[in-house]
Design an enzyme around this catalytic site. Structure first.
Site, PDB file in Angstrom:
ATOM      1  N   SER A  46       0.974  -1.077   0.026  1.00 10.21           N
ATOM      2  CA  SER A  46       0.116   0.154   0.064  1.00 10.21           C
ATOM      3  C   SER A  46       0.837   1.217  -0.202  1.00 10.21           C
ATOM      4  CB  SER A  46      -0.988   0.075   1.291  1.00 10.21           C
ATOM      5  OG  SER A  46      -1.701  -0.802   1.330  1.00 10.21           O
ATOM      6  N   HIS A  52      -7.215   4.479   6.811  1.00 11.29           N
ATOM      7  CA  HIS A  52      -6.228   4.237   5.622  1.00 11.29           C
ATOM      8  C   HIS A  52      -5.383   5.238   4.965  1.00 11.29           C
ATOM      9  CE1 HIS A  52      -5.065   1.627   2.145  1.00 11.29           C
ATOM     10  NE2 HIS A  52      -5.643   2.444   1.302  1.00 11.29           N
ATOM     11  N   MET A 100      -2.056  -7.087   6.950  1.00  8.94           N
ATOM     12  CA  MET A 100      -3.187  -7.766   6.519  1.00  8.94           C
ATOM     13  C   MET A 100      -2.528  -8.630   5.179  1.00  8.94           C
ATOM     14  SD  MET A 100      -6.039  -5.255   6.913  1.00  8.94           S
ATOM     15  CE  MET A 100      -6.385  -4.011   8.345  1.00  8.94           C
ATOM     16  N   SER A 101      -1.372  -8.594   5.194  1.00  8.32           N
ATOM     17  CA  SER A 101      -0.721  -9.247   3.780  1.00  8.32           C
ATOM     18  C   SER A 101       0.496 -10.031   4.131  1.00  8.32           C
ATOM     19  CB  SER A 101      -0.274  -8.178   2.897  1.00  8.32           C
ATOM     20  OG  SER A 101       0.854  -7.363   3.666  1.00  8.32           O
ATOM     21  N   TYR A 141      -8.484 -10.165   2.660  1.00  6.01           N
ATOM     22  CA  TYR A 141      -9.839  -9.357   3.104  1.00  6.01           C
ATOM     23  C   TYR A 141     -10.658  -9.020   1.979  1.00  6.01           C
ATOM     24  CZ  TYR A 141      -7.049  -5.305   2.083  1.00  6.01           C
ATOM     25  OH  TYR A 141      -6.131  -4.461   1.630  1.00  6.01           O
ATOM     26  N   GLU A 142      -9.854  -9.181   0.581  1.00  6.22           N
ATOM     27  CA  GLU A 142     -10.764  -8.789  -0.439  1.00  6.22           C
ATOM     28  C   GLU A 142     -11.740  -9.834  -1.006  1.00  6.22           C
ATOM     29  OE1 GLU A 142      -8.007  -6.316  -3.479  1.00  6.22           O
ATOM     30  OE2 GLU A 142      -6.597  -7.484  -2.546  1.00  6.22           O
ATOM     31  N   ALA A 186       2.700  -2.091   4.100  1.00  3.57           N
ATOM     32  CA  ALA A 186       2.365  -1.113   5.253  1.00  3.57           C
ATOM     33  C   ALA A 186       1.954  -1.746   6.312  1.00  3.57           C
ATOM     34  CB  ALA A 186       1.240  -0.034   4.587  1.00  3.57           C
ATOM     35  N   HIS A 239      -3.485   0.538  -4.694  1.00  2.00           N
ATOM     36  CA  HIS A 239      -2.881  -0.260  -5.298  1.00  2.00           C
ATOM     37  C   HIS A 239      -3.140  -0.439  -7.040  1.00  2.00           C
ATOM     38  CE1 HIS A 239      -1.473  -2.980  -2.065  1.00  2.00           C
ATOM     39  NE2 HIS A 239      -2.478  -2.321  -1.521  1.00  2.00           N
TER      40      HIS A 239
HETATM   41  N1  HPA Z   1      -3.188  -2.853  11.402  1.00  7.69           N
HETATM   42  C1  HPA Z   1      -3.190  -3.727  10.287  1.00  7.69           C
HETATM   43  N2  HPA Z   1      -2.820  -3.512   8.916  1.00  7.69           N
HETATM   44  C2  HPA Z   1      -2.115  -2.371   8.895  1.00  7.69           C
HETATM   45  C3  HPA Z   1      -2.160  -1.517   9.867  1.00  7.69           C
HETATM   46  C4  HPA Z   1      -2.583  -1.817  11.013  1.00  7.69           C
HETATM   47  O1  HPA Z   1      -2.343  -0.859  12.159  1.00  7.69           O
HETATM   48  N3  HPA Z   1      -1.427  -0.279   9.206  1.00  7.69           N
HETATM   49  C5  HPA Z   1      -1.342  -0.723   7.779  1.00  7.69           C
HETATM   50  N4  HPA Z   1      -1.569  -1.841   7.637  1.00  7.69           N
END
Ligand code: HPA
Length: 270
Positions: free
Chosen positions: A28, A245, A209-210, A83-84, A111, A59
């Site tokens: 991201s 985000h 989350m990746s 999650y997508e 990220a 993205h």
């Molecule tokens: N949590 C989960 N995923 C993330 C975060 C977070 O704080 N920041 C960027 N991706």
């Protein structure tokens, strides 16, 4: 699955006249690195067979293949997340395709939220290990024997040698590089403060989350893996403010010059 891997690899090989050495997955707000790739060949995910298409803001969905720091690279500008709605098996498809294209190492960027209270937003962390809390594994189901074993060893999921390379590059460029454990959550909600306290207790330094499904797939095929997190925010409950985000993308954009410098130097030295 195997048919999609081979078909897509063949299609891409038909458009390039070299073998890629290094795969790059750009997280991201970090996709700009792909713009540094020289003589780029672009392959949109939408033009490939049974390829997922990234749906997240920040993205782009394509492979960028060319030269970076004098090395042949294939970059995923935009990646797929659990999650997508994609299965972890779908997320693994591009990794298998990149292996067919010849890569020996895979560099994953993401990220992430900082769980370790010594971290600050805008810092980078090289991943030393991970904790998979997604609740799924891309290798579940029939094993693809031609790619790797049924029960892959994960003792050194993240290559010690590549971690050293990243640390040397950071030091040479005057960039602070933290080292720590990445916990992967399914998302798409950010975590609750209680969940972050739990992650801290079990030893996580960052949360995202990746990355983990891709790393598992890469290790199945014995690729060398390097993971770099951009700590875009402190995780929930650490600072007295909500997560967004927008903040994630803004922080990634703010540290873009250092990120590009660090990544180019790592690619040069791998
Ligand atoms: N949590 C989960 N995923 C993330 C975060 C977070 O704080 N920041 C960027 N991706």
């Amino acid at each position: 699955m195997i048919e999609d891997i081979k078909k897509n690899a063949e299609k891409i090989l038909g458009q390039i006249d070299f073998k890629a050495e290094i795969g790059l997955i750009l997280g991201s707000g970090l996709g700009v690195l792909a713009e540094e790739i020289e003589d780029p060949v672009y392959i949109n995910y939408g033009d490939l067979s049974n390829f997922p298409v990234s749906t997240v803001e920040g993205h782009t969905g394509r492979f960028v293949i060319g030269e970076l720091s004098g090395r042949k690279v294939i970059a995923m500008q935009g990646r797929f997340h659990y999650y997508e709605g994609y299965s972890v098996q779908e997320i693994s498809l591009p990794i298998r395709v990149m292996k067919e294209l010849g890569i020996k190492s895979l560099i994953l960027t993401n990220a992430a939220g900082g769980v370790n209270k010594n971290f600050s937003a805008g810092e980078f962390m090289v991943i030393s290990d991970h904790i998979n809390l997604i609740g799924d594994n891309p290798l579940r189901g029939e094993n693809l024997d031609e790619y790797g074993p049924r029960f892959p060893d994960m003792t050194e999921a993240y290559s010690k040698e590549l971690i050293k390379t990243a640390e040397n590059s950071a030091a040479e460029n005057g960039i602070l590089l933290r080292k720590g454990i990445y916990a992967a959550m399914a998302g798409p909600t950010y975590e609750t403060p209680a969940e972050i306290q739990f992650l801290d207790t079990i030893g996580a330094d960052a949360v995202g989350m990746s990355t983990v499904p891709e790393v598992i797939t890469a290790r199945h095929m014995d690729l060398k893996v390097l993971g770099i997190s951009c700590i875009t925010n402190m995780a929930a409950g650490i600072l007295a403010k909500p997560l967004s985000h927008k903040e994630v993308v803004e922080t990634a954009e703010r540290v873009r010059p250092q990120f590009i410098r660090l990544m180019k130097d790592i690619v040069k030295n791998i």
